[in-house]
Design a protein around this motif. Structure first.
Motif, mmCIF file in Angstrom:
data_model
loop_
_atom_site.group_PDB
_atom_site.id
_atom_site.type_symbol
_atom_site.label_atom_id
_atom_site.label_comp_id
_atom_site.label_asym_id
_atom_site.label_seq_id
_atom_site.Cartn_x
_atom_site.Cartn_y
_atom_site.Cartn_z
ATOM 1 N N PHE A 47 0.811 -1.218 0.000
ATOM 2 C CA PHE A 47 0.000 0.000 0.000
ATOM 3 C C PHE A 47 0.843 1.266 0.000
ATOM 4 C CE2 PHE A 47 -2.883 -3.105 1.858
ATOM 5 C CZ PHE A 47 -4.074 -2.823 1.198
ATOM 6 N N THR A 48 0.326 2.292 -0.651
ATOM 7 C CA THR A 48 0.808 3.652 -0.451
ATOM 8 C C THR A 48 -0.368 4.424 0.140
ATOM 9 O OG1 THR A 48 0.245 4.245 -2.731
ATOM 10 C CG2 THR A 48 2.542 3.676 -2.286
ATOM 11 N N TYR A 49 -0.068 5.463 0.898
ATOM 12 C CA TYR A 49 -1.099 6.223 1.602
ATOM 13 C C TYR A 49 -1.044 7.675 1.141
ATOM 14 C CZ TYR A 49 -1.095 2.040 4.380
ATOM 15 O OH TYR A 49 -1.152 0.725 4.762
ATOM 16 N N VAL A 50 -2.192 8.212 0.782
ATOM 17 C CA VAL A 50 -2.295 9.585 0.316
ATOM 18 C C VAL A 50 -3.258 10.317 1.240
ATOM 19 C CG1 VAL A 50 -2.976 11.070 -1.614
ATOM 20 C CG2 VAL A 50 -1.883 8.856 -2.068
ATOM 21 N N ILE A 51 -2.803 11.442 1.793
ATOM 22 C CA ILE A 51 -3.651 12.259 2.661
ATOM 23 C C ILE A 51 -3.804 13.621 2.006
ATOM 24 C CG2 ILE A 51 -3.960 13.247 4.963
ATOM 25 C CD1 ILE A 51 -2.170 10.962 6.017
ATOM 26 N N GLY A 56 -8.040 19.389 -1.756
ATOM 27 C CA GLY A 56 -7.516 18.375 -2.667
ATOM 28 C C GLY A 56 -6.009 18.364 -2.779
ATOM 29 N N ASN A 57 -5.323 19.138 -1.923
ATOM 30 C CA ASN A 57 -3.861 19.159 -1.934
ATOM 31 C C ASN A 57 -3.306 18.032 -1.076
ATOM 32 O OD1 ASN A 57 -3.681 21.604 -3.463
ATOM 33 N ND2 ASN A 57 -4.255 22.708 -1.615
ATOM 34 N N GLN A 58 -2.378 17.268 -1.634
ATOM 35 C CA GLN A 58 -1.751 16.192 -0.868
ATOM 36 C C GLN A 58 -0.819 16.793 0.171
ATOM 37 O OE1 GLN A 58 -0.183 12.918 -3.125
ATOM 38 N NE2 GLN A 58 1.074 12.189 -1.427
ATOM 39 N N ILE A 59 -0.951 16.352 1.434
ATOM 40 C CA ILE A 59 -0.148 16.924 2.518
ATOM 41 C C ILE A 59 0.942 15.984 3.010
ATOM 42 C CG2 ILE A 59 -2.028 18.410 3.283
ATOM 43 C CD1 ILE A 59 -2.213 16.400 5.734
ATOM 44 N N ASN A 60 0.912 14.727 2.634
ATOM 45 C CA ASN A 60 1.933 13.796 3.106
ATOM 46 C C ASN A 60 2.811 13.341 1.957
ATOM 47 O OD1 ASN A 60 -0.043 12.079 1.883
ATOM 48 N ND2 ASN A 60 0.759 10.357 3.036
ATOM 49 N N SER A 61 4.015 12.920 2.302
ATOM 50 C CA SER A 61 4.908 12.319 1.318
ATOM 51 C C SER A 61 5.863 11.393 2.063
ATOM 52 C CB SER A 61 5.691 13.380 0.552
ATOM 53 O OG SER A 61 6.548 14.070 1.418
ATOM 54 N N TYR A 62 6.306 10.379 1.390
ATOM 55 C CA TYR A 62 7.283 9.450 1.959
ATOM 56 C C TYR A 62 7.909 8.685 0.811
ATOM 57 C CZ TYR A 62 3.368 6.166 1.593
ATOM 58 O OH TYR A 62 2.314 5.425 1.141
ATOM 59 N N LYS A 86 0.890 12.324 11.440
ATOM 60 C CA LYS A 86 0.465 13.401 12.330
ATOM 61 C C LYS A 86 0.099 14.605 11.462
ATOM 62 C CE LYS A 86 3.331 14.202 15.705
ATOM 63 N NZ LYS A 86 4.445 14.691 16.523
ATOM 64 N N ILE A 87 -1.114 15.130 11.643
ATOM 65 C CA ILE A 87 -1.572 16.299 10.881
ATOM 66 C C ILE A 87 -1.512 17.515 11.797
ATOM 67 C CG2 ILE A 87 -3.502 17.338 9.636
ATOM 68 C CD1 ILE A 87 -4.344 14.488 8.817
ATOM 69 N N LYS A 88 -0.866 18.577 11.325
ATOM 70 C CA LYS A 88 -0.617 19.740 12.175
ATOM 71 C C LYS A 88 -1.801 20.695 12.279
ATOM 72 C CE LYS A 88 4.309 19.574 11.515
ATOM 73 N NZ LYS A 88 5.280 19.572 10.521
ATOM 74 N N LYS A 89 -2.602 20.819 11.215
ATOM 75 C CA LYS A 89 -3.687 21.808 11.202
ATOM 76 C C LYS A 89 -5.041 21.123 11.295
ATOM 77 C CE LYS A 89 -2.135 25.524 8.227
ATOM 78 N NZ LYS A 89 -2.248 26.031 6.857
ATOM 79 N N SER A 90 -5.977 21.771 11.999
ATOM 80 C CA SER A 90 -7.326 21.218 12.072
ATOM 81 C C SER A 90 -8.014 21.379 10.713
ATOM 82 C CB SER A 90 -8.130 21.924 13.171
ATOM 83 O OG SER A 90 -8.251 23.300 12.875
ATOM 84 N N GLY A 91 -9.027 20.547 10.485
ATOM 85 C CA GLY A 91 -9.775 20.606 9.231
ATOM 86 C C GLY A 91 -10.272 19.231 8.835
ATOM 87 N N VAL A 95 -8.198 10.442 3.555
ATOM 88 C CA VAL A 95 -7.099 9.482 3.632
ATOM 89 C C VAL A 95 -7.397 8.339 2.669
ATOM 90 C CG1 VAL A 95 -5.825 7.911 5.144
ATOM 91 C CG2 VAL A 95 -6.714 10.077 6.054
ATOM 92 N N SER A 96 -6.440 8.053 1.783
ATOM 93 C CA SER A 96 -6.604 6.960 0.818
ATOM 94 C C SER A 96 -5.505 5.932 0.996
ATOM 95 C CB SER A 96 -6.539 7.491 -0.619
ATOM 96 O OG SER A 96 -7.560 8.409 -0.871
ATOM 97 N N ALA A 97 -5.898 4.671 0.917
ATOM 98 C CA ALA A 97 -4.944 3.565 0.841
ATOM 99 C C ALA A 97 -5.015 3.054 -0.594
ATOM 100 C CB ALA A 97 -5.313 2.457 1.814
#
Length: 125
Positions: A47-51, A56-62, A86-91, A95-97
């Motif tokens: 799996f890859t995970y997209v948040i 609609g902006n992707q906030i995670n990367s690895y 860990k997400i820094k801002k509320s809102g 989350v997609s797998a």
């Protein structure tokens, strides 16, 4: 395979709400719904995970290790993987797998991509 129908189901588990700046866990599972044992070829992690944020902006990367892995997924069984973030801002976030792999079917390789997405609310502390 017994039919041309996709025998796989992806299940994504995560909390519905988390606090900002608090680590949370995601679990994704790929289940083989058929009775057949299927040979699967994938990257080291299935799996890859997209948040994404509500815009609609992707906030995670690895980094994704491109090394290959081959295994047999027995009929009616599943494979699970986890991810923490860990997400820094509320809102509101999505989350997609994403499971990307190939299966061997009568000597032929068939590419499969399945995505499961869930909504996550992040609240201030």
């Amino acid at each position: 395979m017994e039919s041309k129908k996709n025998p796989f189901v992806v299940t994504l588990s995560l909390p519905q709400k988390v606090k900002a700046n608090e680590e949370f866990s995601i679990k994704a599972s790929l289940k083989n719904e058929s009775l057949s044992n299927l040979e699967i070829l994938s990257r080291t992690r299935l799996f890859t995970y997209v948040i994404k944020d509500s815009s609609g902006n992707q906030i995670n990367s690895y980094s994704v290790k491109d090394g290959g892995s081959a295994f047999i997924l027995n009929g009616k069984n599943n494979i699970s993987e986890g991810y923490t973030y860990k997400i820094k801002k509320s809102g509101t976030y999505y989350v997609s797998a994403v499971a990307e792999f190939s299966i061997m079917d009568n000597g032929n390789s068939k590419d499969v991509k399945i995505t499961e997405t869930k909504k996550l609310e992040v609240k201030e502390i």
